[in-house]
Design an enzyme around this catalytic site. Sequence first.
Site, short mmCIF file in Angstrom:
data_model
loop_
_atom_site.label_atom_id
_atom_site.label_comp_id
_atom_site.label_asym_id
_atom_site.label_seq_id
_atom_site.Cartn_x
_atom_site.Cartn_y
_atom_site.Cartn_z
N GLU A 64 -57.86 -43.47 -62.23
CA GLU A 64 -57.49 -42.26 -62.96
C GLU A 64 -57.11 -42.60 -64.40
O GLU A 64 -57.39 -41.82 -65.32
CB GLU A 64 -56.35 -41.54 -62.24
CG GLU A 64 -56.77 -40.81 -60.97
CD GLU A 64 -57.23 -41.73 -59.85
OE1 GLU A 64 -58.01 -41.27 -59.00
OE2 GLU A 64 -56.80 -42.91 -59.82
N ARG A 106 -44.64 -51.17 -66.19
CA ARG A 106 -45.54 -50.06 -65.91
C ARG A 106 -46.56 -50.53 -64.88
O ARG A 106 -47.09 -51.64 -64.98
CB ARG A 106 -46.26 -49.58 -67.17
CG ARG A 106 -47.13 -48.36 -66.87
CD ARG A 106 -47.96 -47.92 -68.06
NE ARG A 106 -48.83 -46.82 -67.67
CZ ARG A 106 -49.79 -46.31 -68.44
NH1 ARG A 106 -50.01 -46.81 -69.64
NH2 ARG A 106 -50.54 -45.32 -67.99
N HIS A 107 -46.81 -49.70 -63.89
CA HIS A 107 -47.75 -50.06 -62.83
C HIS A 107 -49.11 -50.47 -63.38
O HIS A 107 -49.49 -50.10 -64.49
CB HIS A 107 -47.92 -48.89 -61.86
CG HIS A 107 -48.58 -47.69 -62.48
ND1 HIS A 107 -49.94 -47.58 -62.68
CD2 HIS A 107 -48.05 -46.54 -62.96
CE1 HIS A 107 -50.23 -46.42 -63.24
NE2 HIS A 107 -49.09 -45.77 -63.43
N GLU A 165 -43.59 -40.15 -62.39
CA GLU A 165 -44.21 -39.68 -63.62
C GLU A 165 -44.05 -38.16 -63.73
O GLU A 165 -43.77 -37.48 -62.74
CB GLU A 165 -45.70 -40.08 -63.63
CG GLU A 165 -46.46 -39.72 -64.90
CD GLU A 165 -45.89 -40.35 -66.17
OE1 GLU A 165 -44.86 -39.82 -66.65
OE2 GLU A 165 -46.47 -41.33 -66.67
N THR A 207 -55.16 -47.76 -62.65
CA THR A 207 -55.84 -47.05 -61.57
C THR A 207 -57.15 -46.49 -62.12
O THR A 207 -57.36 -46.44 -63.34
CB THR A 207 -54.98 -45.88 -61.05
OG1 THR A 207 -54.89 -44.88 -62.08
CG2 THR A 207 -53.58 -46.33 -60.67
N ARG A 267 -48.85 -46.53 -56.47
CA ARG A 267 -49.22 -47.47 -57.54
C ARG A 267 -48.04 -48.30 -58.02
O ARG A 267 -48.21 -49.44 -58.45
CB ARG A 267 -49.90 -46.74 -58.69
CG ARG A 267 -49.13 -45.57 -59.29
CD ARG A 267 -50.07 -44.70 -60.13
NE ARG A 267 -49.45 -43.57 -60.81
CZ ARG A 267 -49.34 -42.35 -60.29
NH1 ARG A 267 -49.78 -42.11 -59.06
NH2 ARG A 267 -48.79 -41.37 -61.00
#
Length: 199
Positions: free
Chosen positions: A13, A7-8, A83, A11, A57
């Site tokens: 966010e 998983r990246h 996503e 961020t 990302r």
Amino acid sequence: MNIYFVRHGQTNENNKGYYYGKMDVYLNEKGLSQARKAAAFLSPIKFDEVYVSERKRTTETARIILQDHSQRVKLNVDKRINEMDFGSFEGKNYRDIKKLYPKEWEVWCSDWKNQSPPGGESYIQFYSRIHGFMDDILKLDRENILIVTHGGVVRSVYCYILNGNLDFFWKFASKNGDVTLIKYEYNNLYIDSITHVDI
């Protein structure tokens, strides 16, 4: 076959608790650190194939991993592992959504598999593209595959492994930077390990 899902990294966010799928944002400082930790964890592995979503990302995370490996492997960009598209809910946390879209939020929460945020996609639609992606991955003749993607995609892959039982979506965590090793041996697909690199 060894399939490594990452998983990246985090961020801003993520920090704010936003729903965001199609928003294209970069890693923050913690996210960059998580990507480097994933790279260190994966350093003994030589990847034959690398897949990323269309988002910055994931590309950023993958490049850090490969740079630390000193490997020159082409990044295969596949929109099927983007996503989930949250439509009008993008860039908002659940409090904002409940205030701005009370009816739509209630409908979505009451049937999260089949309903979709305004202008977005339903979970069934989301899962369908991931299912197709995994079907194609299993046809490959590779030893080690790296797939850098998103939390919703990783949890959906777990559902795929568990015979498409979508109720398992909420039974697994997927943290930024996590590394999941999935093995495919003798026509059997299974989760070998889930590692939190950022503890």
